[in-house]
Design an enzyme around this catalytic site. Structure first.
Site, mmCIF file in Angstrom:
data_model
loop_
_atom_site.group_PDB
_atom_site.id
_atom_site.type_symbol
_atom_site.label_atom_id
_atom_site.label_comp_id
_atom_site.label_asym_id
_atom_site.label_seq_id
_atom_site.Cartn_x
_atom_site.Cartn_y
_atom_site.Cartn_z
ATOM 1 N N THR A 1 -4.689 4.809 9.455
ATOM 2 C CA THR A 1 -4.710 3.500 8.662
ATOM 3 C C THR A 1 -5.918 3.331 8.022
ATOM 4 O OG1 THR A 1 -4.340 1.076 8.820
ATOM 5 C CG2 THR A 1 -5.579 2.046 10.567
ATOM 6 N N GLU B 1 -2.250 -1.598 -3.617
ATOM 7 C CA GLU B 1 -3.400 -0.909 -2.931
ATOM 8 C C GLU B 1 -3.490 0.396 -2.962
ATOM 9 O OE1 GLU B 1 -3.803 -2.800 1.177
ATOM 10 O OE2 GLU B 1 -4.957 -4.238 0.300
ATOM 11 N N HIS C 1 -7.692 -6.515 6.452
ATOM 12 C CA HIS C 1 -7.622 -5.798 7.650
ATOM 13 C C HIS C 1 -7.530 -6.223 9.136
ATOM 14 C CE1 HIS C 1 -6.575 -1.659 8.708
ATOM 15 N NE2 HIS C 1 -6.979 -1.720 9.715
ATOM 16 N N HIS D 1 0.890 -1.182 -0.072
ATOM 17 C CA HIS D 1 -0.060 -0.172 0.152
ATOM 18 C C HIS D 1 0.833 1.029 -0.042
ATOM 19 C CE1 HIS D 1 -4.228 1.884 1.483
ATOM 20 N NE2 HIS D 1 -3.394 2.859 0.822
HETATM 21 C C1 LIG Z 1 -6.376 -1.685 2.860
HETATM 22 C C2 LIG Z 1 -5.942 -2.350 4.316
HETATM 23 O O1 LIG Z 1 -6.760 -2.447 5.128
HETATM 24 C C3 LIG Z 1 -4.646 -2.287 4.392
HETATM 25 O O2 LIG Z 1 -4.171 -3.079 3.480
HETATM 26 C C4 LIG Z 1 -3.683 -1.158 4.605
HETATM 27 O O3 LIG Z 1 -2.674 -1.220 3.689
HETATM 28 C C5 LIG Z 1 -3.248 -0.896 5.914
HETATM 29 O O4 LIG Z 1 -2.195 0.250 5.915
HETATM 30 P P1 LIG Z 1 -1.172 0.556 6.778
HETATM 31 O O5 LIG Z 1 -0.267 -0.928 6.699
HETATM 32 O O6 LIG Z 1 -0.714 1.747 6.448
HETATM 33 O O7 LIG Z 1 -2.055 0.574 8.338
HETATM 34 N N1 LIG Z 2 -6.082 -5.307 2.667
HETATM 35 C C1 LIG Z 2 -5.551 -5.695 3.859
HETATM 36 C C2 LIG Z 2 -4.029 -5.672 4.107
HETATM 37 O O1 LIG Z 2 -3.387 -5.733 2.896
HETATM 38 C C3 LIG Z 2 -3.264 -5.803 5.146
HETATM 39 O O2 LIG Z 2 -4.310 -5.321 6.404
HETATM 40 P P1 LIG Z 2 -3.382 -5.672 7.849
HETATM 41 O O3 LIG Z 2 -3.115 -7.275 7.876
HETATM 42 O O4 LIG Z 2 -2.069 -4.977 7.900
HETATM 43 O O5 LIG Z 2 -4.426 -5.159 8.939
#
Ligand SMILES: CC(=O)[C@@H](O)[C@H](O)COP(=O)(O)O
Ligand SMILES: NCC(=O)COP(=O)(O)O
Length: 262
Positions: A118, A88, A209, A57
């Site tokens: 986040t 993402e 998430h 992301h």
């Molecule tokens: C979209 C999602 O829920 C996560 O993939 C996101 O990438 C979390 O971002 P952080 O790692 O910056 O918390």
């Molecule tokens: N889309 C969710 C992701 O890539 C990771 O989320 P998290 O496990 O770091 O909360």
């Protein structure tokens, strides 16, 4: 195909693929100018242990994943043709430049503000539809699968389908925070209803998430058709204790338990 039942095996020979989000490896790496821990090495070790994909992301402030990470991981994944690359981000910010340059297997649109702590919500449909539709069309014209990060709202699924998205990613934080409480079943029922609505429209289902080794199996047992889970924070935290390989194997065991006879 019965829309309420996922294929016997997903794209990777099992019902749910594990995509490891390596954001938090980059977060630790960025606290010194030493280049360790290596994001690419983390991805390599996770893939060698059986992860079916890598997720990043690249947020505009580059707090963790930076543009060079995105490119280096794209190069790494060329040696893993069975694995998928999922990028993402918010397509109204910096995401589309990465999509046009890298053309990952999948892009996941997430409605985050640039300074957001986040990800904490899905898209607001129909309000967001006008600006999403052309961006989804562009990604698909580039051969990139499009997934929309969504709250568990069955009524929103027809609008996702109308936009031409291929999949939804169920935002699972509300499930994770309810897990182990008296609200677990009722919260989970909302995800199951949303998944069934999505499947009935021919949408694929991802989830992510705050998923972890404790809550993952129940989720996959109850929510039909999940093709991919993207997991980062908890998995990388576990890897600090167990190592990447054993951690990935443990998450795969959690996935397999969801589909084995109880
Ligand atoms: C979209 C999602 O829920 C996560 O993939 C996101 O990438 C979390 O971002 P952080 O790692 O910056 O918390
Ligand atoms: N889309 C969710 C992701 O890539 C990771 O989320 P998290 O496990 O770091 O909360």
């Amino acid at each position: 195909m019965n829309p309420l039942v996922a294929p016997e095996a997903g794209p990777h020979g099992q019902r749910t693929a594990l995509s490891v989000n390596v954001n938090k490896v980059a977060l630790l790496r960025n606290t010194r100018h030493l280049g360790i821990p290596s994001v690419a090495k983390a991805a390599q070790l996770c893939l060698e242990a059986g992860a079916q994909g890598i997720t990043v992301h690249p947020r505009p402030d580059e707090r963790h994943i930076r543009a060079h990470d995105v490119r280096e991981l794209a190069d790494l994944l060329k040696a893993w043709p069975q694995a998928e690359y999922n990028i993402e981000g918010n397509p109204t910010q910096n995401l589309m430049d990465f999509v046009r340059e890298i053309r990952p297997h999948q892009v996941t649109f997430v409605p985050d503000a640039e300074d957001q702590f986040t990800s904490d919500h899905g898209w607001n449909l129909p309000a967001d539809m006008a600006r999403l539709k052309p961006l989804i069309a562009e990604c698909k014209s580039l051969g990139v699968r499009v997934s929309l990060f969504m709250d568990p709202l069955p009524a929103a699924m027809p609008l996702v389908a109308e936009l031409g998205a291929d999949r939804i990613e169920l935002y699972t934080e509300t499930y994770a925070s309810a897990f182990g409480t008296e609200r677990e079943d009722v919260v989970l029922a909302g995800f199951t209803a949303t998944a069934r609505a999505a499947l009935a429209l021919g949408l694929g289902i991802n989830a992510g998430h705050d998923l972890n080794r404790d809550n993952l199996t129940r989720f996959l047992r109850e929510v039909p058709g999940v093709l991919e889970v993207s997991i980062g924070h908890a998995l990388i935290a576990d890897a600090l204790e167990l190592g990447y390989a054993e951690t990935v194997r443990d998450y795969q065991r959690c996935i397999q338990r969801a589909f084995s006879a109880q």
